[in-house]
Motif scaffolding. Structure first.
Motif, PDB file in Angstrom:
ATOM      1  N   UNK A 234       0.833  -1.201   0.000  1.00 60.81           N
ATOM      2  CA  UNK A 234       0.000   0.000   0.000  1.00 60.81           C
ATOM      3  C   UNK A 234       0.872   1.256   0.000  1.00 60.81           C
ATOM      4  N   UNK A 235       1.932   1.251   0.765  1.00 53.63           N
ATOM      5  CA  UNK A 235       2.847   2.400   0.790  1.00 53.63           C
ATOM      6  C   UNK A 235       3.519   2.574  -0.572  1.00 53.63           C
ATOM      7  N   UNK A 236       3.879   1.471  -1.198  1.00 56.35           N
ATOM      8  CA  UNK A 236       4.473   1.532  -2.533  1.00 56.35           C
ATOM      9  C   UNK A 236       3.469   2.088  -3.546  1.00 56.35           C
ATOM     10  N   UNK A 237       2.188   1.765  -3.357  1.00 57.77           N
ATOM     11  CA  UNK A 237       1.146   2.287  -4.242  1.00 57.77           C
ATOM     12  C   UNK A 237       1.062   3.808  -4.142  1.00 57.77           C
ATOM     13  N   UNK A 238       1.254   4.335  -2.945  1.00 60.43           N
ATOM     14  CA  UNK A 238       1.240   5.788  -2.767  1.00 60.43           C
ATOM     15  C   UNK A 238       2.422   6.432  -3.481  1.00 60.43           C
ATOM     16  N   UNK A 239       3.572   5.812  -3.367  1.00 62.54           N
ATOM     17  CA  UNK A 239       4.763   6.352  -4.038  1.00 62.54           C
ATOM     18  C   UNK A 239       4.564   6.381  -5.555  1.00 62.54           C
ATOM     19  N   UNK A 240       4.102   5.271  -6.107  1.00 63.19           N
ATOM     20  CA  UNK A 240       3.903   5.185  -7.556  1.00 63.19           C
ATOM     21  C   UNK A 240       2.816   6.145  -8.032  1.00 63.19           C
ATOM     22  N   UNK A 241       1.743   6.256  -7.251  1.00 65.10           N
ATOM     23  CA  UNK A 241       0.636   7.143  -7.617  1.00 65.10           C
ATOM     24  C   UNK A 241       1.077   8.601  -7.614  1.00 65.10           C
ATOM     25  N   UNK A 242       1.856   8.973  -6.617  1.00 68.94           N
ATOM     26  CA  UNK A 242       2.335  10.348  -6.515  1.00 68.94           C
ATOM     27  C   UNK A 242       3.258  10.685  -7.688  1.00 68.94           C
ATOM     28  N   UNK A 243       4.136   9.757  -8.043  1.00 69.28           N
ATOM     29  CA  UNK A 243       5.055   9.974  -9.162  1.00 69.28           C
ATOM     30  C   UNK A 243       4.299  10.017 -10.493  1.00 69.28           C
ATOM     31  N   UNK A 244       3.303   9.140 -10.637  1.00 72.97           N
ATOM     32  CA  UNK A 244       2.510   9.120 -11.867  1.00 72.97           C
ATOM     33  C   UNK A 244       1.690  10.406 -11.988  1.00 72.97           C
ATOM     34  N   UNK A 245       1.161  10.884 -10.877  1.00 70.41           N
ATOM     35  CA  UNK A 245       0.414  12.135 -10.867  1.00 70.41           C
ATOM     36  C   UNK A 245       1.269  13.292 -11.374  1.00 70.41           C
ATOM     37  N   UNK A 246       2.485  13.391 -10.868  1.00 70.67           N
ATOM     38  CA  UNK A 246       3.388  14.464 -11.299  1.00 70.67           C
ATOM     39  C   UNK A 246       3.718  14.339 -12.787  1.00 70.67           C
ATOM     40  N   UNK A 247       3.916  13.108 -13.243  1.00 70.86           N
ATOM     41  CA  UNK A 247       4.240  12.885 -14.656  1.00 70.86           C
ATOM     42  C   UNK A 247       3.066  13.293 -15.549  1.00 70.86           C
ATOM     43  N   UNK A 248       1.844  12.953 -15.148  1.00 69.35           N
ATOM     44  CA  UNK A 248       0.662  13.345 -15.916  1.00 69.35           C
ATOM     45  C   UNK A 248       0.555  14.873 -16.006  1.00 69.35           C
ATOM     46  N   UNK A 249       0.834  15.554 -14.896  1.00 66.46           N
ATOM     47  CA  UNK A 249       0.726  17.019 -14.873  1.00 66.46           C
ATOM     48  C   UNK A 249       1.812  17.669 -15.721  1.00 66.46           C
ATOM     49  N   UNK A 250       3.013  17.117 -15.679  1.00 67.58           N
ATOM     50  CA  UNK A 250       4.097  17.640 -16.520  1.00 67.58           C
ATOM     51  C   UNK A 250       3.743  17.448 -17.992  1.00 67.58           C
ATOM     52  N   UNK A 251       3.214  16.286 -18.318  1.00 66.04           N
ATOM     53  CA  UNK A 251       2.812  16.004 -19.702  1.00 66.04           C
ATOM     54  C   UNK A 251       1.733  16.977 -20.161  1.00 66.04           C
ATOM     55  N   UNK A 252       0.723  17.193 -19.327  1.00 61.95           N
ATOM     56  CA  UNK A 252      -0.372  18.090 -19.672  1.00 61.95           C
ATOM     57  C   UNK A 252       0.121  19.513 -19.887  1.00 61.95           C
ATOM     58  N   UNK A 253       1.004  19.976 -19.011  1.00 64.44           N
ATOM     59  CA  UNK A 253       1.553  21.326 -19.125  1.00 64.44           C
ATOM     60  C   UNK A 253       2.387  21.474 -20.393  1.00 64.44           C
ATOM     61  N   UNK A 254       3.214  20.482 -20.674  1.00 66.12           N
ATOM     62  CA  UNK A 254       4.065  20.537 -21.872  1.00 66.12           C
ATOM     63  C   UNK A 254       3.227  20.527 -23.141  1.00 66.12           C
ATOM     64  N   UNK A 255       2.212  19.679 -23.184  1.00 65.68           N
ATOM     65  CA  UNK A 255       1.358  19.603 -24.372  1.00 65.68           C
ATOM     66  C   UNK A 255       0.585  20.904 -24.594  1.00 65.68           C
ATOM     67  N   UNK A 256       0.303  21.626 -23.527  1.00 66.99           N
ATOM     68  CA  UNK A 256      -0.378  22.918 -23.642  1.00 66.99           C
ATOM     69  C   UNK A 256       0.580  24.012 -24.119  1.00 66.99           C
ATOM     70  N   UNK A 257       1.820  24.002 -23.618  1.00 64.03           N
ATOM     71  CA  UNK A 257       2.759  25.076 -23.906  1.00 64.03           C
ATOM     72  C   UNK A 257       3.481  24.931 -25.245  1.00 64.03           C
ATOM     73  N   UNK A 258       3.744  23.704 -25.671  1.00 66.46           N
ATOM     74  CA  UNK A 258       4.538  23.496 -26.892  1.00 66.46           C
ATOM     75  C   UNK A 258       3.938  24.205 -28.110  1.00 66.46           C
ATOM     76  N   UNK A 259       2.646  24.038 -28.429  1.00 62.97           N
ATOM     77  CA  UNK A 259       2.115  24.756 -29.605  1.00 62.97           C
ATOM     78  C   UNK A 259       2.113  26.275 -29.434  1.00 62.97           C
ATOM     79  N   UNK A 260       1.959  26.750 -28.201  1.00 60.63           N
ATOM     80  CA  UNK A 260       2.003  28.194 -27.948  1.00 60.63           C
ATOM     81  C   UNK A 260       3.395  28.738 -28.235  1.00 60.63           C
ATOM     82  N   UNK A 261       4.414  28.044 -27.749  1.00 59.71           N
ATOM     83  CA  UNK A 261       5.801  28.484 -27.956  1.00 59.71           C
ATOM     84  C   UNK A 261       6.200  28.383 -29.426  1.00 59.71           C
TER      85      UNK A 261
END
Length: 267
Positions: A234-261
């Motif tokens: 369960x603790x490992x699930x929290x670690x993986x979920x937190x890391x995956x959450x950050x990766x999803x947010x980085x991906x979303x931000x990059x996909x939004x900014x790339x065409x603008x730039x």
């Protein structure tokens, strides 16, 4: 008449001298270039770009300075674009690795796909008390406390206690839709769901201490509590979920900014 002509000539002369002393458009644009370079040297790209943009808008006839302004702007936007492309590539690699640890689910009326850690899916966890984490493809995290026992606990919050820290969730009242009770005679099942900044903080603390002993204390009615140690998976699930959450947010931000730039870079 001669007096009036003299006054007019004097005013004309003064205006001619004043205009001759005023800085030209090229000089004003060059001043903006120097100001932008000072900002850039300090790492202040925002104000640097504001200076450069003002040249394009206010001094288009200053051809040389305008060319220099566009060149500097392109370098800045190009560096930002390269960084966002790098962020996107790294995020996609991390997502591809972590996603294997999750089961995707999407309800008929849900907009986003949800991801549940493999060891916390219902068919593997329905008969146990545990602390749960899930997330969606936007990176939004959800925290939940699951209790199963012979009698109602009526819990509304819980604490996580580590060796040198303690963190507590918000309280969710018993009449709230996020405080769910089900009677599986003879067992009683309760699930309380938490979202928002406080829930994110609790998830982050568990994720940061996933390799340490952590205790959960469910706060029930009155002074009643339920205490349990978090399982390693369960603790490992929290670690993986937190890391995956950050990766999803980085991906979303990059996909939004790339065409603008890309549009900001001028040829």
């Amino acid at each position: 008449m001669n007096y009036k002509l003299s006054v007019f000539a004097g005013i004309t002369l003064i205006l001619t001298i004043a205009l001759g002393c005023s800085p030209s458009k090229q000089e004003l644009a060059a001043k903006k270039i120097r100001a932008s370079e000072v900002c850039l040297a300090k790492g202040d790209t925002l104000n640097c770009l504001l200076h450069l943009d003002s040249i394009v808008k206010r001094y288009p006839e200053a051809v040389t300075e305008l060319h220099n302004a566009i060149e500097i702007s392109n370098r800045i936007y190009g560096a930002q674009l390269a960084k966002q492309r790098e962020n996107l590539a790294k995020a996609n690699i991390l997502i591809a690795v972590l996603i294997k640890e999750f089961k995707p689910e999407k309800g008929e009326f849900e907009k986003y796909t949800n991801y549940i850690p493999n060891r916390q899916v219902f068919d593997k966890s329905w008969a146990r008390s545990f602390v749960q984490v899930t997330l969606n493809e936007k990176g939004d995290l959800t925290l939940a406390s699951n209790y199963i026992g012979e009698s109602w606990l009526d819990h509304t919050s819980f604490r996580i206690i580590g060796d040198r820290f303690e963190v507590k969730t918000d309280s969710v009242s018993l009449d709230n839709v996020n405080n769910h009770h089900s009677d599986f005679t003879p067992s009683k099942w309760e699930k309380v769901t938490f979202r928002g900044a406080n829930a994110d903080q609790v998830i982050a603390m568990i994720a940061a201490n996933w390799d340490k002993k952590l205790k959960a204390v469910f706060k029930g009615k009155g002074k009643t509590t339920y205490i349990m140690w978090l399982e390693d998976y369960d603790k490992k699930a929290f670690k993986s979920s937190y890391e995956l959450s950050k990766a999803f947010k980085v991906k979303s931000e990059a996909e939004k900014l790339i065409p603008i730039l890309e549009k900001k870079i001028k040829s």
